[in-house]
Enzyme design. Structure first.
Site, short mmCIF file in Angstrom:
data_model
loop_
_atom_site.label_atom_id
_atom_site.label_comp_id
_atom_site.label_asym_id
_atom_site.label_seq_id
_atom_site.Cartn_x
_atom_site.Cartn_y
_atom_site.Cartn_z
N ASP A 44 47.51 26.46 111.98
CA ASP A 44 48.65 26.77 113.13
C ASP A 44 48.99 28.01 113.03
O ASP A 44 49.54 28.35 112.17
CB ASP A 44 49.58 25.36 113.03
CG ASP A 44 50.54 25.44 114.20
OD1 ASP A 44 50.06 24.73 115.22
OD2 ASP A 44 51.54 26.35 114.20
N ASP A 91 46.30 34.51 125.11
CA ASP A 91 44.84 34.03 124.98
C ASP A 91 44.24 34.92 124.15
O ASP A 91 43.10 34.57 123.41
CB ASP A 91 44.64 34.21 126.45
CG ASP A 91 44.84 32.93 127.11
OD1 ASP A 91 45.58 31.85 126.67
OD2 ASP A 91 44.93 32.88 128.38
N GLU A 136 47.55 25.88 119.88
CA GLU A 136 47.62 26.96 118.92
C GLU A 136 47.07 26.45 117.50
O GLU A 136 46.95 27.32 116.50
CB GLU A 136 48.64 28.02 118.59
CG GLU A 136 49.97 27.20 118.08
CD GLU A 136 50.59 26.56 119.25
OE1 GLU A 136 51.89 26.35 118.79
OE2 GLU A 136 50.19 26.04 120.16
N ASN A 177 54.13 33.80 123.10
CA ASN A 177 53.74 33.84 124.43
C ASN A 177 54.81 34.24 125.51
O ASN A 177 54.58 34.94 126.19
CB ASN A 177 53.25 32.37 124.61
CG ASN A 177 51.80 32.13 124.72
OD1 ASN A 177 51.06 33.10 124.95
ND2 ASN A 177 51.31 30.93 124.59
#
Length: 216
Positions: A99, A116, A142, A107
């Site tokens: 993770d 991305d 993620e 983000n």
């Protein structure tokens, strides 16, 4: 005698030529031969195109659109197959759940496009650090999953640490770290569902312990 050279074209692409000796009396037969060969070439080209399209559709169904590595469905199918194989052959299979730490904050700070790009970078770092018969997949968001056949619990810690460092080396808008949970069949679980649960629990422990670490 003359030689008739007829181009073979199918799907708008030249496939070659057919040469037929022309005597002047058998021109009708020659034209039929050329027509038959041309039709055969067209059918062959169509079959090849359909096979190519089928391969592309299958590839799209097996891979994650954003990262280009295996998707969750492919991961689940692979894990089942590898555990079945390992069970028959008396081998081990390790599952690593990874993770990306604090990804929501990343983000929110740098934007979804940067996010991305970061995920693509992580995916390539993980896939690039795998053996040819390992499987790196995007599990969701993620989170990533790696299926490592013929990998013992002791070996998995070395592999996991190497992959964690590869993630830390990904070029992104800000430095990235990752937490990982590792579980091995049959040491930690006797089936795929149990192995996923064990690796998830180890991942939760890694995050609770401060992130940027591996728990087995």
């Amino acid at each position: 005698h003359n030689v008739v050279v007829a181009p073979l074209i199918a799907e708008g692409q030249p496939l070659g030529v057919v040469c037929v000796e022309h005597t002047g009396r058998a021109s009708h037969i020659e034209r039929r031969v050329v027509a038959m060969v041309t039709q055969f070439a067209a059918h062959a080209a169509l079959a090849l195109r359909n096979a190519w399209l089928l391969e592309q559709v299958q590839r799209m169904a097996d891979t994650d659109a954003l990262t280009g590595i295996a998707n969750r469905r492919t991961f689940e199918d692979t894990l089942l197959k590898e555990i079945s194989r390992a069970s028959r052959q008396g081998e081990q299979v390790t599952l690593m759940m990874v993770d990306v730490d604090h990804f929501k904050t990343f983000n929110d700070t740098y934007g979804h496009r940067a996010g991305d790009d970061a995920l693509r970078g992580v995916a390539q770092a993980l896939a690039g650090g795998c053996r040819v018969f390992d499987t790196a997949a995007r599990y969701g968001g993620e989170e990533f999953a790696l299926v490592l056949p013929s990998c013992s619990s002791a070996e998995s810690l070395v592999v996991s640490e190497r992959l964690r460092k590869r993630v830390a080396g990904v070029e992104a808008a800000a430095p990235l770290t990752a937490s990982a949970g590792v579980a091995t069949f049959p040491t930690h679980a006797s089936d795929a569902e149990g192995l996923i649960k064990a690796a998830d629990e180890a991942l939760y422990e890694a995050k609770a312990a401060g992130r940027d670490r591996i728990i087995s």
